[in-house]
Design an enzyme around this catalytic site. Structure first.
Site, PDB file in Angstrom:
ATOM      1  N   LYS A  27      35.991  38.079  42.797  1.00 12.90           N
ATOM      2  CA  LYS A  27      36.630  37.122  43.220  1.00 12.90           C
ATOM      3  C   LYS A  27      37.171  37.661  44.900  1.00 12.90           C
ATOM      4  CE  LYS A  27      41.407  37.419  42.523  1.00 12.90           C
ATOM      5  NZ  LYS A  27      42.735  37.055  42.287  1.00 12.90           N
ATOM      6  N   HIS A  54      42.157  31.444  38.593  1.00 13.08           N
ATOM      7  CA  HIS A  54      42.781  31.949  37.286  1.00 13.08           C
ATOM      8  C   HIS A  54      43.432  30.464  36.682  1.00 13.08           C
ATOM      9  CE1 HIS A  54      41.789  35.665  38.632  1.00 13.08           C
ATOM     10  NE2 HIS A  54      42.993  36.172  39.155  1.00 13.08           N
ATOM     11  N   ARG A  86      30.244  53.287  50.634  1.00 14.73           N
ATOM     12  CA  ARG A  86      29.986  53.872  52.124  1.00 14.73           C
ATOM     13  C   ARG A  86      30.297  55.426  52.053  1.00 14.73           C
ATOM     14  NH1 ARG A  86      33.228  49.896  55.624  1.00 14.73           N
ATOM     15  NH2 ARG A  86      34.785  50.587  54.192  1.00 14.73           N
ATOM     16  N   LYS A 138      54.856  35.526  44.128  1.00 11.27           N
ATOM     17  CA  LYS A 138      55.099  37.022  43.907  1.00 11.27           C
ATOM     18  C   LYS A 138      56.593  37.057  44.016  1.00 11.27           C
ATOM     19  CE  LYS A 138      51.128  38.880  45.341  1.00 11.27           C
ATOM     20  NZ  LYS A 138      50.362  39.770  44.562  1.00 11.27           N
ATOM     21  N   GLU A 182      54.578  37.093  39.169  1.00 14.16           N
ATOM     22  CA  GLU A 182      54.370  38.418  39.508  1.00 14.16           C
ATOM     23  C   GLU A 182      55.922  39.025  39.851  1.00 14.16           C
ATOM     24  OE1 GLU A 182      50.568  40.016  41.238  1.00 14.16           O
ATOM     25  OE2 GLU A 182      50.521  37.775  41.832  1.00 14.16           O
ATOM     26  N   LYS A 215      56.954  39.109  34.929  1.00 16.44           N
ATOM     27  CA  LYS A 215      55.556  39.078  35.214  1.00 16.44           C
ATOM     28  C   LYS A 215      54.941  38.155  34.202  1.00 16.44           C
ATOM     29  CE  LYS A 215      51.652  42.219  35.062  1.00 16.44           C
ATOM     30  NZ  LYS A 215      50.821  41.736  36.190  1.00 16.44           N
ATOM     31  N   HIS A 226      38.388  37.168  35.798  1.00 16.54           N
ATOM     32  CA  HIS A 226      38.817  38.235  34.608  1.00 16.54           C
ATOM     33  C   HIS A 226      39.592  37.371  33.711  1.00 16.54           C
ATOM     34  CE1 HIS A 226      42.288  39.121  37.028  1.00 16.54           C
ATOM     35  NE2 HIS A 226      42.720  39.380  35.868  1.00 16.54           N
ATOM     36  N   LYS A 248      40.211  37.186  29.055  1.00 14.06           N
ATOM     37  CA  LYS A 248      41.393  37.472  28.020  1.00 14.06           C
ATOM     38  C   LYS A 248      41.146  36.990  26.783  1.00 14.06           C
ATOM     39  CE  LYS A 248      44.293  38.400  31.889  1.00 14.06           C
ATOM     40  NZ  LYS A 248      44.881  39.711  31.629  1.00 14.06           N
ATOM     41  N   ASP A 283      44.454  32.729  46.180  1.00 15.81           N
ATOM     42  CA  ASP A 283      44.534  33.890  45.166  1.00 15.81           C
ATOM     43  C   ASP A 283      44.588  33.530  43.599  1.00 15.81           C
ATOM     44  OD1 ASP A 283      44.154  36.580  45.224  1.00 15.81           O
ATOM     45  OD2 ASP A 283      46.149  37.034  44.713  1.00 15.81           O
TER      46      ASP A 283
HETATM   47  P1  NDP Z   1      39.185  47.820  47.753  1.00 13.11           P
HETATM   48  O1  NDP Z   1      39.735  47.411  48.814  1.00 13.11           O
HETATM   49  O2  NDP Z   1      39.701  49.096  47.190  1.00 13.11           O
HETATM   50  O3  NDP Z   1      37.556  48.302  48.117  1.00 13.11           O
HETATM   51  C1  NDP Z   1      36.686  48.639  47.494  1.00 13.11           C
HETATM   52  C2  NDP Z   1      35.630  49.662  48.131  1.00 13.11           C
HETATM   53  O4  NDP Z   1      34.989  48.799  49.141  1.00 13.11           O
HETATM   54  C3  NDP Z   1      36.705  50.463  48.887  1.00 13.11           C
HETATM   55  O5  NDP Z   1      36.770  51.886  48.119  1.00 13.11           O
HETATM   56  C4  NDP Z   1      35.489  50.718  50.105  1.00 13.11           C
HETATM   57  O6  NDP Z   1      34.718  51.870  49.775  1.00 13.11           O
HETATM   58  C5  NDP Z   1      35.084  49.581  50.290  1.00 13.11           C
HETATM   59  N1  NDP Z   1      35.554  48.786  51.269  1.00 13.11           N
HETATM   60  C6  NDP Z   1      36.748  48.577  51.525  1.00 13.11           C
HETATM   61  N2  NDP Z   1      37.233  47.966  52.672  1.00 13.11           N
HETATM   62  C7  NDP Z   1      35.982  47.525  53.286  1.00 13.11           C
HETATM   63  C8  NDP Z   1      35.555  46.908  54.531  1.00 13.11           C
HETATM   64  N3  NDP Z   1      36.358  46.204  55.251  1.00 13.11           N
HETATM   65  N4  NDP Z   1      34.020  46.777  54.540  1.00 13.11           N
HETATM   66  C9  NDP Z   1      33.333  47.478  53.697  1.00 13.11           C
HETATM   67  N5  NDP Z   1      33.799  48.245  52.562  1.00 13.11           N
HETATM   68  C10 NDP Z   1      34.980  48.156  52.412  1.00 13.11           C
HETATM   69  O7  NDP Z   1      38.960  46.549  46.563  1.00 13.11           O
HETATM   70  P2  NDP Z   1      39.302  46.562  45.050  1.00 13.11           P
HETATM   71  O8  NDP Z   1      38.641  47.619  44.423  1.00 13.11           O
HETATM   72  O9  NDP Z   1      40.748  46.218  45.090  1.00 13.11           O
HETATM   73  O10 NDP Z   1      38.729  45.027  44.778  1.00 13.11           O
HETATM   74  C11 NDP Z   1      37.112  44.735  44.900  1.00 13.11           C
HETATM   75  C12 NDP Z   1      37.016  43.261  44.629  1.00 13.11           C
HETATM   76  O11 NDP Z   1      37.683  43.063  43.288  1.00 13.11           O
HETATM   77  C13 NDP Z   1      37.711  42.341  45.583  1.00 13.11           C
HETATM   78  O12 NDP Z   1      36.624  41.448  45.831  1.00 13.11           O
HETATM   79  C14 NDP Z   1      38.960  41.943  45.133  1.00 13.11           C
HETATM   80  O13 NDP Z   1      39.364  40.830  45.322  1.00 13.11           O
HETATM   81  C15 NDP Z   1      38.577  41.903  43.662  1.00 13.11           C
HETATM   82  N6  NDP Z   1      39.613  42.217  42.645  1.00 13.11           N
HETATM   83  C16 NDP Z   1      40.246  43.112  42.577  1.00 13.11           C
HETATM   84  C17 NDP Z   1      41.191  43.347  41.647  1.00 13.11           C
HETATM   85  C18 NDP Z   1      42.072  44.772  41.545  1.00 13.11           C
HETATM   86  O14 NDP Z   1      42.827  44.998  40.709  1.00 13.11           O
HETATM   87  N7  NDP Z   1      41.970  45.519  42.662  1.00 13.11           N
HETATM   88  C19 NDP Z   1      41.529  42.462  40.632  1.00 13.11           C
HETATM   89  C20 NDP Z   1      40.922  41.203  40.569  1.00 13.11           C
HETATM   90  C21 NDP Z   1      39.951  41.167  41.527  1.00 13.11           C
HETATM   91  P3  NDP Z   1      33.885  52.493  50.787  1.00 13.11           P
HETATM   92  O15 NDP Z   1      34.734  52.479  52.205  1.00 13.11           O
HETATM   93  O16 NDP Z   1      33.772  53.850  50.312  1.00 13.11           O
HETATM   94  O17 NDP Z   1      32.699  51.721  50.937  1.00 13.11           O
END
Ligand code: NDP
Length: 519
Positions: free
Chosen positions: A163, A255, A47, A359, A231, A364, A193, A197, A250
């Site tokens: 996920k 996993h 967005r 947690k 963790e 870890k 993920h 591994k 979670d």
């Molecule tokens: P983020 O919270 O960083 O969100 C990703 C993007 O989605 C943001 O940059 C934002 O982009 C948009 N966003 C955030 N909140 C909302 C909202 N409420 N409504 C609409 N858009 C939103 O997520 P992650 O990148 O950490 O994780 C993404 C997915 O991957 C999740 O489902 C998470 O469970 C999964 N995941 C993440 C891991 C990690 O290490 N981070 C590990 C394993 C899984 P914008 O506002 O520009 O649209």
């Protein structure tokens, strides 16, 4: 290795943590290995129209962001600038709402242009890397365009979903129904993920490419299996998100269940996605449903209290989970979960699987310990418990590898026995770090291989095991038990295993003592 076909990879949630930390560096590593076709494009979709500092998010700016992410997070450093030069010109950014038909139409137009300019052949890999609240909107908009044949593309359309896949059976079923309204199951890649591994994949090789394990891989020779995913960090920084899920949803439902299923499954008929996933589903279906009356002793939930936990830079204070920002007042979300399960089939009859995660724990690590039964005759000791049982330890992280704990004689005149480890470490045996899970999973999805992804019925079957536990907890008058940060969880979690005459194990624990005995 087969070279993937040309393709446009579209990342929804392109500005997010996962994209920056893992996905973009993974695409770079695949480019470096030439495992991505030269005719590929990477389109970031989110967005945001501008960055936090107000800089407009153009194609060029997004390329800069990708470069920074790769420089910071790529597995092999320093990065290869010539690879980046090849990759850079294939990166684009589209800003739009996740559930807007209009914005998706703009994305589709862009992809058509890129098909022509980069010869991507109309192939699309959509990676949904957003918070789960927006999964459905994205799937629906993508599906509607596909169904309406608005973009008659001759290529494949695949969809990768991060996920969590639902938060219970009902929501997982709903998400599956939404997906299947528009997509065939062969087009859907539900990510866990852990399956990417190396050690986790090696579990299949270890079990089914070696003949020594199968005859003893059952309750007759194995005393129990335990799986720990711990963790050190707190949930304080993302407590708002965490409070909606908790440790069981979670970590255990996905996993840890994957690890359990790979340990417990029967040999598949073939090494293909259908056969392997069929066997995993059978495992979940054989797990004995937890009775509500047993949750107080078989399913322990905890919450860390105030204190100090380990962070990369040292010890850090936490006010305790319930005081963290974003946590609902009186929250009963668990930051620690320990569960004892039974798989009611011929192989595992009556043998427990212990799973724990949390947690703010002291280390870890992710590992599986398969503890074998003690020898039937206690030849070497006066005390019957002096010889240490054999353990097979499968370490998923850190230091990916496998080790066997055996008893050996300590050199010298005395008959003294010590538990020793035969270690296989990926890093030293293969002189290389294993690839990141996301590299493997992205590569497989480009090839259309679903073996390492979760099938729809598999996700549902896993929730079927978790739901009765969550329901019993929701109704229970016993709140989660407090534990001090930097400890291994609440006392009840120790009781869960110790009352069975066993104890929690992990490879970094002190070596077992030398046992002196008389012949
Ligand atoms: P983020 O919270 O960083 O969100 C990703 C993007 O989605 C943001 O940059 C934002 O982009 C948009 N966003 C955030 N909140 C909302 C909202 N409420 N409504 C609409 N858009 C939103 O997520 P992650 O990148 O950490 O994780 C993404 C997915 O991957 C999740 O489902 C998470 O469970 C999964 N995941 C993440 C891991 C990690 O290490 N981070 C590990 C394993 C899984 P914008 O506002 O520009 O649209």
């Amino acid at each position: 290795m087969p070279n993937p076909v040309p393709c446009a990879i579209v990342i929804f949630g392109a500005s997010g943590d996962l994209a920056q930390l893992k996905l973009i560096p993974a695409v770079y590593e695949l480019c470096r290995e030439k495992l991505v076709s030269d005719k590929f494009v990477l389109v970031g979709y989110a967005r945001s129209k501008e960055k936090k500092d107000g800089t407009p998010l153009t194609d060029d700016q997004y390329r800069k962001d990708c470069y920074d992410a790769i420089k910071k997070h790529a597995r092999r450093q320093p990065i290869d600038e010539s690879v980046w030069k090849r990759m850079e010109k294939n990166i684009y950014y589209v800003s739009g709402a996740y559930d807007s038909a209009e914005d998706h139409a703009r994305l589709a137009t862009k992809l058509k242009e890129l098909d022509k300019s980069h010869e991507t052949g109309g192939n699309r890999l959509f990676y949904i890397s957003t918070p789960p609240e927006v999964f459905e909107g994205i799937i629906t908009r993508l599906g509607e365009r596909l169904k309406s044949k608005a973009d008659t593309s001759s290529g494949f359309e695949r969809i990768i979903i991060e996920k969590p896949f639902g938060r219970d059976l009902q929501t997982a079923k709903h998400l599956n129904a939404v997906l299947h309204q528009y997509f065939e199951e062969q087009q859907v890649f539900r990510i866990d993920h852990y399956l990417g591994k190396e050690t986790v994949q090696n579990l299949l090789v270890m079990r089914f490419a070696n003949s020594i394990f199968e005859p003893i891989w059952n309750y007759k020779y194995i005393d129990h299996v335990q799986i720990t995913v711990s963790e050190t960090l707190s949930a304080d920084d993302r407590a708002g998100y965490y409070d909606k899920s908790g440790a069981t949803r979670d970590m255990i439902q996905n996993h840890m269940f994957q690890l359990m299923a790979l340990v417990a499954m029967e040999p598949p008929a073939a090494l293909d996605s259908i056969s392997i996933r069929d066997e995993k589903v059978k495992v979940y279906k054989s797990v004995r449903q937890m009775e509500a009356r047993l949750t107080d002793t078989h399913a322990i939930r905890g919450q860390y209290g105030p204190g100090q936990y380990k962070d990369k830079t040292g010890m850090k204070p936490t006010p305790g989970y319930t005081k963290a920002r974003g946590v609902a007042p009186g929250s009963r979300t668990e930051t620690f979960s320990a569960i004892k399960l039974f798989i009611d089939n011929w192989r595992w009859s009556g043998m427990p699987f212990y799973l724990r995660t949390g947690k703010c724990l002291p280390e870890k690590l992710s590992e599986i310990v398969v503890r074998f039964r003690s020898p039937p005759l206690t030849l070497f000791q006066k005390k019957s418990d002096a010889v240490y049982p054999n353990d097979l330890v499968i370490r998923v992280q850190p230091e990916e590898g496998i080790s066997w704990r055996l008893n050996a004689k300590v050199p010298g005149g005395q008959m003294a026995i010590k538990s020793v480890a035969l270690d296989f470490l990926y890093k030293t045996t293969f002189k290389a770090e294993p690839p990141e899970a996301y590299e493997r999973l992205l590569y497989d999805s480009l090839l259309g291989d679903q073996t390492l992804f979760i099938r729809g019925d598999e996700a549902e079957a896993a929730w079927q095991v978790i739901d009765p536990i969550e329901e019993a907890w929701a109704k229970s008058s016993t709140p989660p038990q407090q534990y001090a940060p930097n400890t291994w969880g609440p006392k009840a979690a120790m009781d869960l295993i110790e009352l069975d005459g066993r104890r929690w194990l992990h490879s970094s624990a002190d070596d077992e003592p030398i046992v002196a005995c008389s012949l």
